[in-house]
Scaffold this active site. Structure first.
Site, PDB file in Angstrom:
ATOM      1  N   TRP A  85      45.359  39.590  41.817  1.00 40.42           N
ATOM      2  CA  TRP A  85      46.251  39.382  40.675  1.00 40.42           C
ATOM      3  C   TRP A  85      46.145  40.542  39.689  1.00 40.42           C
ATOM      4  O   TRP A  85      47.132  40.917  39.034  1.00 40.42           O
ATOM      5  CB  TRP A  85      45.892  38.070  39.985  1.00 40.42           C
ATOM      6  CG  TRP A  85      46.614  37.802  38.695  1.00 40.42           C
ATOM      7  CD1 TRP A  85      47.802  37.172  38.543  1.00 40.42           C
ATOM      8  CD2 TRP A  85      46.165  38.130  37.365  1.00 40.42           C
ATOM      9  NE1 TRP A  85      48.136  37.095  37.203  1.00 40.42           N
ATOM     10  CE2 TRP A  85      47.159  37.668  36.466  1.00 40.42           C
ATOM     11  CE3 TRP A  85      45.037  38.763  36.853  1.00 40.42           C
ATOM     12  CZ2 TRP A  85      47.033  37.832  35.081  1.00 40.42           C
ATOM     13  CZ3 TRP A  85      44.917  38.930  35.480  1.00 40.42           C
ATOM     14  CH2 TRP A  85      45.908  38.459  34.625  1.00 40.42           C
ATOM     15  N   HIS A  86      44.966  41.149  39.616  1.00 37.22           N
ATOM     16  CA  HIS A  86      44.757  42.224  38.648  1.00 37.22           C
ATOM     17  C   HIS A  86      45.473  43.511  39.025  1.00 37.22           C
ATOM     18  O   HIS A  86      45.785  44.313  38.143  1.00 37.22           O
ATOM     19  CB  HIS A  86      43.254  42.508  38.479  1.00 37.22           C
ATOM     20  CG  HIS A  86      42.541  41.481  37.674  1.00 37.22           C
ATOM     21  ND1 HIS A  86      42.135  40.271  38.197  1.00 37.22           N
ATOM     22  CD2 HIS A  86      42.161  41.475  36.370  1.00 37.22           C
ATOM     23  CE1 HIS A  86      41.528  39.567  37.250  1.00 37.22           C
ATOM     24  NE2 HIS A  86      41.538  40.266  36.136  1.00 37.22           N
ATOM     25  N   GLY A  87      45.713  43.736  40.283  1.00 38.98           N
ATOM     26  CA  GLY A  87      46.380  44.973  40.637  1.00 38.98           C
ATOM     27  C   GLY A  87      46.444  45.202  42.127  1.00 38.98           C
ATOM     28  O   GLY A  87      45.704  44.603  42.903  1.00 38.98           O
TER      29      GLY A  87
END
Length: 476
Positions: free
Chosen positions: A325-327
């Site tokens: 989800w962060h990248g």
């Protein structure tokens, strides 16, 4: 428009002046327009996917509500929820992960001896898309589950999603908390104004004085592929405090600004670096995300209902998805896997640790607590090394370098880090001992002393802050 920009420092007083002069409905309309302007200040095109997804989610939730009232079976509701899931995750996947998957597939094909050119796109990632996607999904999922009634006002729903303090980096607000606050007149009290200002000042201090001054120390090492173990260790510690002060500073400012208008956001950080276990860390760090992953992903996968091994699988899968989800990078996937393994290992070893490492005397418990906090911080700091590494190759090199943690050790850099971190440690020790996060509002501190403290913090922000940096979580 960054919170730490001159534009925002002009924007906010103007918004507050209008807000206090208007009645409730007009306040909402003004905030909606202001939030659109705030978001469009990055790029007006970013508004398009945001408005498309919120419009579809509003229509989907209205249909789900009507089906609930008609007593329709769950099977009839699922296609509408699927529309919301496909829309939100489709937009997120396209903007954030399209090129990552194309590059990964091309590398895989080349490793098999196949030279197949695949199209990549010059995609600009809309600011905050990960945050508002999860917020919108929580609304439709809650309505689908029958845990929340859909709102009849599209304008209220739009404001709940677009409200500028939380729009680009959270906290991820649940509709059942924020929508009632939008729909009802807010009460603004002297206590809310004072606590809001405290949060804003402390948030700016953490961001501008601590995080922005630590950023060059971390960047100097992570922007280069080769560094000895001592420099890697110091850069990792610097980044551990940078990312905490950067993100929690943003959250404090967001919560403080919202509180000045009578809104209340959920707590997002609760002294995470005093955690003694991975489980406790995730109960204290980025609480709005960790609770979202628990409620909508971990429990959806089965939680701990399917036996030990399925519980471990669900924990690991949840954290890997949370990392991704962060990248769109392998380092974020590895960071999620690492965090998941910490949770799995702690869950497996917890009974044994409880039997063999439980101190009986008060002094022994205090020593045990300090040792466990320091040990957990080392595990967390290595996680931040994975998170910050610019490639898997760099991560491997830095990990090998840490075998010799004193090689290239720089005492001056270490003292600089301690100098910036010491005020945070002192304040958080007070917060932990007193059990009250609003340290500036403690009863023993009279109003004149609070204003002196405000003045000192503002002085360091204005005259000793680092080179202005964008908030780290804006990229997510």
């Amino acid at each position: 428009m960054l919170f730490n920009s001159l534009e925002f420092l002009v924007f906010l007083p103007c918004i507050l002046a209008l807000y206090y002069a208007l009645p409730h409905k007009a306040q909402n309309r003004m905030l909606l327009a202001a939030s659109c302007f705030f978001y469009a200040s990055w790029d007006w095109r970013f508004l398009a996917p945001l408005l498309v997804s919120t419009t579809i989610d509003y229509q989907v939730a209205s249909k789900l509500e009507a089906l609930h009232r008609a007593g329709a079976p769950r099977e009839r509701l699922r296609p509408y929820l699927l529309v919301s899931l496909i829309t939100n995750l489709g937009l997120l996947g396209f903007f954030k992960y399209y090129n990552f998957f194309v590059d990964t597939l091309q590398t895989l094909l080349q490793s098999m001896g196949l030279d197949v050119p695949l199209p990549t796109l010059r995609i600009i990632l809309p600011v905050g898309i990960s945050f508002y996607t999860f917020q919108a999904l929580s609304y439709t999922i809650d309505v689908y589950r029958g845990q929340f009634h859909a709102t009849r006002s599209f304008a209220d729903f739009l404001l709940a999603v677009l409200y500028f303090p939380h729009l680009v980096a959270g906290p991820i607000q649940r509709a059942n908390s924020l929508l009632p606050q939008v729909a009802s007149p807010r009460q603004i009290t002297p206590e809310k104004l004072a606590s809001g200002m405290s949060l804003i000042v402390w948030g700016y201090f953490k961001k501008v004085f601590i995080a922005d001054n630590l950023a060059p120390i971390a960047n100097q090492v992570f922007h280069h592929g080769d560094a000895p173990g001592g420099q890697v260790l110091l850069a990792t510690y610097a980044f551990a405090f940078q990312i905490y002060c950067d993100f929690s500073g943003y959250t404090d400012i967001a919560r403080g600004v919202a509180r000045l208008m009578g809104f209340e956001f959920m707590l997002n950080f609760n002294l995470p670096y005093v955690s003694t276990s991975p489980k406790e860390f995730w109960n204290r760090w980025h609480i709005s995300l960790s609770s979202w992953l628990r409620d909508y992903l971990y429990i959806g996968l089965g939680g701990n209902r399917g036996g030990t091994w399925k519980t471990y699988r669900n924990l690991l899968l949840t954290m890997v998805i949370g990392g991704f989800w962060h990248g769109a990078a392998w380092t974020f996937l590895l960071w999620g896997f690492y965090q998941g393994m910490l949770l799995v290992l702690h869950r497996a070893l917890e009974p044994w640790l409880g039997r063999h490492f439980t101190a009986r005397s008060s002094g022994g418990r205090a020593v045990s607590f300090v040792v466990r906090v320091l040990f957990m911080f080392q595990l967390t700091a290595y996680g931040w090394l994975i998170f910050r590494a610019e490639s898997v190759g760099q991560l491997g090199h830095f990990t090998r370098a840490l075998v010799h943690p004193l090689a290239g050790w720089d005492g001056a850099t270490a003292r600089t880090i301690v100098g910036y971190v010491l005020p945070l440690v002192a304040v958080q020790a007070l917060q932990y001992v007193r059990g009250q996060l609003d340290f500036m509002g403690l009863p023993p501190l009279p109003a004149p002393a609070r204003w002196v403290l405000y003045s000192v913090l503002i002085y360091f922000v204005l005259f000793h802050g680092g080179q202005p940096e964008s908030f780290i979580y804006f990229q997510f």
